[in-house]
Design an enzyme around this catalytic site. Structure first.
Site, short mmCIF file in Angstrom:
data_model
loop_
_atom_site.label_atom_id
_atom_site.label_comp_id
_atom_site.label_asym_id
_atom_site.label_seq_id
_atom_site.Cartn_x
_atom_site.Cartn_y
_atom_site.Cartn_z
N GLY A 239 0.77 -1.24 0.00
CA GLY A 239 0.00 0.00 0.00
C GLY A 239 0.79 1.28 0.00
O GLY A 239 0.21 2.36 -0.18
N GLY A 275 3.83 -3.55 -3.68
CA GLY A 275 3.75 -3.76 -5.13
C GLY A 275 4.17 -2.49 -5.84
O GLY A 275 5.29 -2.34 -6.33
N ARG A 312 -5.74 2.88 -15.81
CA ARG A 312 -5.79 3.67 -14.57
C ARG A 312 -6.39 5.06 -14.74
O ARG A 312 -7.19 5.48 -13.90
CB ARG A 312 -4.39 3.79 -13.93
CG ARG A 312 -3.75 2.45 -13.56
CD ARG A 312 -2.56 2.60 -12.62
NE ARG A 312 -2.98 2.92 -11.28
CZ ARG A 312 -2.94 4.10 -10.74
NH1 ARG A 312 -2.45 5.12 -11.41
NH2 ARG A 312 -3.36 4.29 -9.51
N TYR A 316 -9.65 5.22 -12.38
CA TYR A 316 -9.50 5.89 -11.08
C TYR A 316 -9.34 7.40 -11.22
O TYR A 316 -8.98 8.06 -10.25
CB TYR A 316 -8.26 5.38 -10.34
CG TYR A 316 -8.12 3.89 -10.27
CD1 TYR A 316 -9.02 3.10 -9.54
CD2 TYR A 316 -7.06 3.25 -10.91
CE1 TYR A 316 -8.86 1.73 -9.46
CE2 TYR A 316 -6.91 1.88 -10.83
CZ TYR A 316 -7.81 1.13 -10.11
OH TYR A 316 -7.65 -0.23 -10.04
N CYS A 342 -13.23 3.47 -28.86
CA CYS A 342 -14.52 4.15 -29.02
C CYS A 342 -15.22 4.35 -27.68
O CYS A 342 -16.25 3.71 -27.41
CB CYS A 342 -15.40 3.36 -29.98
SG CYS A 342 -14.59 3.17 -31.55
N GLU A 343 -14.65 5.15 -26.84
CA GLU A 343 -15.23 5.49 -25.54
C GLU A 343 -14.76 6.90 -25.21
O GLU A 343 -13.58 7.21 -25.35
CB GLU A 343 -14.67 4.59 -24.43
CG GLU A 343 -14.93 3.14 -24.59
CD GLU A 343 -15.98 2.61 -23.62
OE1 GLU A 343 -16.53 3.39 -22.81
OE2 GLU A 343 -16.25 1.41 -23.70
N1 LLP Z 1 -1.39 -6.94 -0.57
C1 LLP Z 1 -2.71 -7.05 -0.83
C2 LLP Z 1 -3.51 -8.00 -0.06
C3 LLP Z 1 -3.30 -6.26 -1.83
O1 LLP Z 1 -4.60 -6.37 -2.07
C4 LLP Z 1 -2.50 -5.35 -2.57
C5 LLP Z 1 -3.08 -4.53 -3.63
C6 LLP Z 1 -1.13 -5.28 -2.27
C7 LLP Z 1 -0.61 -6.08 -1.25
C8 LLP Z 1 -0.20 -4.37 -2.99
O2 LLP Z 1 -0.53 -3.05 -2.83
P1 LLP Z 1 0.45 -1.88 -3.34
O3 LLP Z 1 1.71 -1.94 -2.53
O4 LLP Z 1 0.73 -2.14 -4.77
O5 LLP Z 1 -0.33 -0.65 -3.13
N2 LLP Z 1 -5.21 -1.40 -9.56
C9 LLP Z 1 -5.07 -0.41 -8.51
C10 LLP Z 1 -4.39 -0.98 -7.29
C11 LLP Z 1 -5.09 -2.18 -6.71
C12 LLP Z 1 -4.39 -2.72 -5.52
C13 LLP Z 1 -4.97 -4.00 -5.08
N3 LLP Z 1 -4.30 -4.61 -3.98
C14 LLP Z 1 -4.31 0.78 -9.08
O6 LLP Z 1 -3.99 0.77 -10.27
O7 LLP Z 1 -4.07 1.75 -8.38
#
Ligand code: LLP
Length: 414
Positions: A239, A275, A312, A316, A342-343
Site C-alpha cells: 500500500g 507492489g 488507470r 480511477y 470508441c469510448e
Molecule cells: N497486498 C494485498 C492484499 C493487496 O490487495 C495489494 C493490492 C497489495 C498487497 C499491494 O498493494 P500496493 O503496494 O501495490 O499498493 N489497480 C489499482 C491498485 C489495486 C491494488 C490492489 N491490492 C491501481 O492501479 O491503483
C-alpha cells in the site's frame, strides 16, 4: 529515484534512448528499468534491516516473468492472489516457501496447488475459507499454514476503489470477529495458525491510518496470546504510495520506522507486501502521436495507446505524467491525450501543456505498476510488448500480441 532522465534532450531509460526502443519494437510498448526496481528493492531491504522480515512483492502489480525473476534473484518473497500468479512465481525461479497467498476467494484447486507447492502461508479472509482450507489440506494429508487477514476498520484515505480496510469493504475478517475466528482456526486439525495479516489500501500517502491499523492488530495479537494462541508473524500488507504528480508519500524508512517502533520487544517476524512502490516508477508506456485534432473548445492529440493498454486514468481518474521523448522548444498548447478506443473515457491525460507534432513519441510515466497487468484486448487491440532495460541493453521480455493470439481459442458454429 528512477532511471528515466533526459540526456542531451532525449528521454532515456538508463542508457537507452526511448526513441531507439520505439524504433526497434514499435509503439505502444511498456518499458521497464531494471536498475530502478533493484534500487527500490534495496531501499526497502535497508529500511527493514533492523528487524526480522520478508518482503513479499505483490505480484499483481506487475507479473512479467522477467520482473519476477529479477526480484527473486534479489531474495524477494511474493504475495500472490491466484494459482496463475503462483505458477508465474515458480516459473520465474521464486521460492514457494517465500510465498503468501492472499485473496478473498480462493478456489479449492488453487488451495491444493499452493499446498502441494509448499507455500509459506495462506492469508485467510473468512471463516468459510478456514473450513474449506482445512478440508482441502486434510484430503491431501497436509497442514496448511494460515494467518487471518483482519479488517481493522480504518480509513486509508485513498481512492475508494483501492481502500480495503473499512468494515464495509469485502476484505478480511472484522477485527471484532477475529478472536472467534482464531479460536476456530486453532481447533481445526489441518491448519497451523502462524500469523496475522492486514492490508488497508493502496497508494497510501499518510502513515497515520497504517499506524492505527498496526496498533489495533497488535492489540489483537496480545489478546490472542492471553488465550494461548501465539502468532509468529505479522503481515502488514502493501500500500505504500508513490509520486505520480505532487504527492508526498512517506519514504520506506519512515514506513519501516513506524512499524518497527510498534513491533519493538515482540517476537514477531514482519512480512510486507509492497507492489506499486517497487515497480510503479520503474516503467513507462511509450506511445506515438497518430494525429492532432485542435479545436476551439479542446485540443485532442490522438495517440496509439489507449485505455485498454493503461486503464488507470479512466478507471480511477488517475494522473500519469506525460513527457515528450524528444522535447520541442516552441508550439506549446494544452492537449487532451486520448486513444483510438470508441469510448469518451478513453484518455491517458487531460489538459497537458505540450509541444507536439504528429509522429512524436510520448512517455506515460509511472506505468510500471497496474499497467500491463490491467491491459485488455478491448476493441480487438493486441496488448503491447514489454521491454526491460539494463544499462545499455534492451530485452524484449514479452512480445507484442498478434492478431492470431487474439483469436486463439475462439470457435464459430457457423
Ligand atoms: N497486498 C494485498 C492484499 C493487496 O490487495 C495489494 C493490492 C497489495 C498487497 C499491494 O498493494 P500496493 O503496494 O501495490 O499498493 N489497480 C489499482 C491498485 C489495486 C491494488 C490492489 N491490492 C491501481 O492501479 O491503483
Amino acid at each position: 529515484m528512477d532511471h528515466f532522465n533526459y540526456q542531451a534532450d532525449r528521454l532515456c531509460v538508463e542508457d537507452v534512448p526511448l526513441e531507439a526502443i520505439a524504433q526497434t519494437y514499435g509503439t505502444p510498448a511498456y518499458v521497464y528499468s531494471g536498475a530502478t526496481i533493484r534500487r527500490h528493492f534495496d531501499v526497502f531491504e535497508q529500511a527493514l534491516a533492523g528487524q526480522s522480515h520478508l518482503i513479499c512483492y505483490a505480484v499483481k502489480a506487475n507479473s512479467n516473468l522477467a520482473i519476477l525473476g529479477l526480484l527473486a534473484s534479489l531474495g524477494a518473497g511474493f504475495d500472490i492472489v491466484s494459482g496463475g500468479e503462483l505458477t508465474r512465481v515458480l516459473r520465474a525461479g521464486g521460492r514457494a516457501d517465500r510465498v503468501v497467498f492472499s485473496g478473498v476467494g480462493k478456489r479449492r484447486d488453487e488451495m491444493a496447488q499452493a499446498l502441494e507447492a509448499g507455500i509459506r502461508c495462506f492469508n485467510v479472509e473468512s471463516q468459510a475459507e478456514l473450513t474449506q482450507l482445512n478440508d482441502v489440506a486434510g484430503s491431501l494429508g497436509r497442514r496448511a499454514p494460515v494467518s487471518l487477514r483482519v479488517n481493522p476498520d480504518v480509513d486509508a484515505k485513498t481512492h475508494p476503489y483501492i481502500a480495503t480496510g473499512l468494515k464495509q469493504n469485502k476484505f478480511g475478517i472484522a477485527i471484532d470477529a477475529a478472536e472467534a475466528a482464531y479460536r476456530q482456526a486453532a481447533d481445526l486439525p489441518h491448519l497451523d495458525v502462524c500469523g496475522v495479516d492486514f492490508h488497508i489500501g493502496s497508494q497510501l500517502t499518510d502513515l497515520s491510518p497504517f499506524r492505527d491499523a498496526t496498533q489495533r492488530v497488535l492489540d489483537l495479537v496480545d489478546r490472542l496470546a492471553d488465550q494461548g494462541i501465539v502468532l509468529r508473524h505479522l503481515d502488514a500488507g502493501g500500500g505504500l504510495g508513490i509520486r505520480y504528480r505532487n504527492e508526498n508519500p512517506p519514504a520506506p524508512a519512515d514506513y519501516a520506522r513506524t512499524v518497527g517502533e510498534l513491533l519493538q520487544g515482540r517476537d514477531l517476524e514482519l512480512l510486507v507486501e509492497p507492489g506499486r512502490v517497487l515497480v510503479g516508477n520503474a516503467g513507462v508506456l511509450l506511445t506515438q502521436v497518430l494525429l492532432l485534432k485542435p479545436a476551439d473548445h479542446r485540443n485532442f492529440a490522438v495517440v496509439d495507446a489507449a485505455m485498454n493498454d493503461l486503464l488507470r486514468p479512466t478507471l480511477y481518474d488517475a494522473y500519469h505524467d506525460i513527457l515528450p521523448v524528444s522535447p520541442r522548444e516552441d508550439g506549446h498548447k494544452i492537449w487532451d491525450i486520448v486513444g483510438p478506443v470508441c469510448e469518451t473515457g478513453d484518455w491517458l491525460g487531460r489538459e497537458r501543456e505540450l509541444a507536439i507534432q504528429t509522429g512524436d513519441y510520448l512517455a506515460v510515466r509511472s506505468a510500471g505498476a497496474y499497467g500491463f497487468v490491467m491491459a485488455s484486448n478491448y476493441n480487438s487491440r493486441p496488448r503491447p510488448p514489454e521491454i526491460l532495460v539494463e544499462g545499455e541493453q534492451m530485452f524484449l521480455v514479452r512480445e507484442r500480441e498478434t492478431l492470431d493470439d487474439l483469436f486463439r481459442g475462439e470457435r464459430s458454429p457457423y
